[in-house]
Design a protein around this motif. Structure first.
Motif, PDB file in Angstrom:
ATOM      1  N   THR A   2       0.840  -1.190   0.000  1.00 19.68           N
ATOM      2  CA  THR A   2       0.000   0.000   0.000  1.00 19.68           C
ATOM      3  C   THR A   2       0.878   1.244   0.000  1.00 19.68           C
ATOM      4  O   THR A   2       2.085   1.183   0.285  1.00 19.68           O
ATOM      5  N   LEU A   3       0.264   2.363  -0.296  1.00 21.80           N
ATOM      6  CA  LEU A   3       1.001   3.627  -0.292  1.00 21.80           C
ATOM      7  C   LEU A   3       1.525   3.935   1.103  1.00 21.80           C
ATOM      8  O   LEU A   3       2.647   4.421   1.259  1.00 21.80           O
ATOM      9  N   ARG A   4       0.737   3.623   2.113  1.00 20.75           N
ATOM     10  CA  ARG A   4       1.171   3.872   3.492  1.00 20.75           C
ATOM     11  C   ARG A   4       2.427   3.070   3.823  1.00 20.75           C
ATOM     12  O   ARG A   4       3.361   3.580   4.442  1.00 20.75           O
ATOM     13  N   GLU A   5       2.462   1.817   3.416  1.00 21.02           N
ATOM     14  CA  GLU A   5       3.636   0.982   3.677  1.00 21.02           C
ATOM     15  C   GLU A   5       4.867   1.512   2.939  1.00 21.02           C
ATOM     16  O   GLU A   5       5.983   1.489   3.475  1.00 21.02           O
ATOM     17  N   LEU A   6       4.679   1.985   1.725  1.00 23.11           N
ATOM     18  CA  LEU A   6       5.798   2.552   0.972  1.00 23.11           C
ATOM     19  C   LEU A   6       6.327   3.818   1.638  1.00 23.11           C
ATOM     20  O   LEU A   6       7.542   4.038   1.698  1.00 23.11           O
ATOM     21  N   VAL A   7       5.431   4.645   2.146  1.00 26.06           N
ATOM     22  CA  VAL A   7       5.856   5.861   2.848  1.00 26.06           C
ATOM     23  C   VAL A   7       6.624   5.494   4.106  1.00 26.06           C
ATOM     24  O   VAL A   7       7.652   6.104   4.419  1.00 26.06           O
ATOM     25  N   TRP A   8       6.159   4.479   4.842  1.00 21.96           N
ATOM     26  CA  TRP A   8       6.882   4.025   6.029  1.00 21.96           C
ATOM     27  C   TRP A   8       8.276   3.522   5.666  1.00 21.96           C
ATOM     28  O   TRP A   8       9.247   3.779   6.387  1.00 21.96           O
ATOM     29  N   MET A   9       8.386   2.805   4.554  1.00 20.09           N
ATOM     30  CA  MET A   9       9.688   2.288   4.132  1.00 20.09           C
ATOM     31  C   MET A   9      10.645   3.421   3.770  1.00 20.09           C
ATOM     32  O   MET A   9      11.824   3.391   4.136  1.00 20.09           O
ATOM     33  N   ARG A  14      15.312   6.752   5.253  1.00 14.54           N
ATOM     34  CA  ARG A  14      15.886   8.084   5.451  1.00 14.54           C
ATOM     35  C   ARG A  14      16.455   8.219   6.863  1.00 14.54           C
ATOM     36  O   ARG A  14      17.564   8.721   7.065  1.00 14.54           O
ATOM     37  N   ARG A  15      15.694   7.748   7.863  1.00 19.43           N
ATOM     38  CA  ARG A  15      16.172   7.824   9.250  1.00 19.43           C
ATOM     39  C   ARG A  15      17.434   6.975   9.450  1.00 19.43           C
ATOM     40  O   ARG A  15      18.369   7.386  10.133  1.00 19.43           O
ATOM     41  N   ASP A  16      17.463   5.788   8.847  1.00 20.12           N
ATOM     42  CA  ASP A  16      18.617   4.908   8.972  1.00 20.12           C
ATOM     43  C   ASP A  16      19.852   5.542   8.335  1.00 20.12           C
ATOM     44  O   ASP A  16      20.945   5.501   8.903  1.00 20.12           O
ATOM     45  N   ALA A  17      19.680   6.156   7.173  1.00 24.65           N
ATOM     46  CA  ALA A  17      20.808   6.804   6.498  1.00 24.65           C
ATOM     47  C   ALA A  17      21.342   7.962   7.342  1.00 24.65           C
ATOM     48  O   ALA A  17      22.563   8.144   7.449  1.00 24.65           O
ATOM     49  N   TRP A  18      20.452   8.741   7.957  1.00 28.07           N
ATOM     50  CA  TRP A  18      20.913   9.842   8.797  1.00 28.07           C
ATOM     51  C   TRP A  18      21.599   9.347  10.063  1.00 28.07           C
ATOM     52  O   TRP A  18      22.508   9.993  10.581  1.00 28.07           O
ATOM     53  N   GLN A  19      21.179   8.212  10.589  1.00 29.55           N
ATOM     54  CA  GLN A  19      21.852   7.663  11.772  1.00 29.55           C
ATOM     55  C   GLN A  19      23.298   7.304  11.444  1.00 29.55           C
ATOM     56  O   GLN A  19      24.212   7.598  12.222  1.00 29.55           O
TER      57      GLN A  19
END
Length: 74
Positions: A2-9, A14-19
């Protein structure tokens, strides 16, 4: 998916890359840090623009609010 799942991914990636990036930046800054001027070491949170960001929580509404929207708005 779903679109929601894609947005979560996308958000999780993005958060993982910034960490990872903020950890490297903190390490680099600590290598070049003057301990006399700044005795406390840098932390990755100081370099992570998403560290203080919180997700918005949707306000809870009751059935009465939904009735006014859907029943009265015919």
């Amino acid at each position: 998916m779903t679109l929601r799942e894609l947005v979560w991914m996308v958000d999780a990636r993005r958060r993982d890359a910034w960490q990872h990036t903020s950890a490297l930046l903190a390490m680099l800054a600590n290598v070049h840090r003057n301990p006399k001027k700044k005795p406390q070491p840098f932390t990755p949170a100081e370099f992570n623009p998403l560290a203080g960001e919180r997700k918005a929580v949707a306000p809870k509404t009751g059935v009465r609010t939904l009735k006014t929207i859907f029943v009265d708005g015919r």
